[in-house]
Design a protein around this motif. Structure first.
Motif, PDB file in Angstrom:
ATOM      1  N   PHE A 124      -6.846  -2.505  -2.039  1.00  0.00           N
ATOM      2  CA  PHE A 124      -6.070  -1.527  -1.323  1.00  0.00           C
ATOM      3  C   PHE A 124      -5.642  -2.290   0.056  1.00  0.00           C
TER       4      PHE A 124
ATOM      5  N   ARG B  15      -2.638  -2.978  -4.611  1.00  0.00           N
ATOM      6  CA  ARG B  15      -2.626  -1.950  -5.605  1.00  0.00           C
ATOM      7  C   ARG B  15      -2.378  -0.679  -4.901  1.00  0.00           C
ATOM      8  N   LEU B  16      -2.998  -0.400  -3.754  1.00  0.00           N
ATOM      9  CA  LEU B  16      -2.874   1.004  -3.123  1.00  0.00           C
ATOM     10  C   LEU B  16      -2.861   1.016  -1.601  1.00  0.00           C
TER      11      LEU B  16
END
Length: 75
Positions: free
Chosen positions: A10, A72-73
Motif C-alpha cells: 500500500f 496495490r492499494l
C-alpha cells in the motif's frame, strides 16, 4: 503466487502537517502489526514518503512512478 519485490502492498497518502505528532506513522505501524498477527507473520511493504515536495518539483518521478504506480492499494 510469488510476490513482486518491486511492488508495495500500500501507498500512504497524507499531508505533512497531519503527521506533526507522528499519529499517521503510528497508524501505519498499527496496520502492519495487525496484519502480521492475522497473516501468520507476513510483512506488509508500504510506501511512506517523509520528504517535503517543494512545489511538486519531483512529484511525478518520485511519488507517482516509484510509489503510487507500484502499490496495490492507495491509503
Amino acid at each position: 503466487m510469488p510476490r513482486d519485490p518491486d511492488l508495495y502492498d500500500f501507498f500512504v497518502s497524507y499531508a505533512r502537517a497531519d503527521n506533526r505528532d507522528g499519529w499517521i506513522e503510528q497508524f501505519v505501524h498499527s496496520i502492519v502489526e495487525e496484519h502480521r498477527r492475522f497473516s501468520g507473520g507476513r510483512e506488509l511493504t508500504y510506501f511512506f514518503d517523509k520528504q517535503a515536495i517543494p512545489n511538486f518539483s519531483y512529484w511525478d518521478t518520485e511519488i507517482f512512478n516509484k510509489g503510487i504506480a507500484r502499490s496495490r492499494l492507495f491509503l
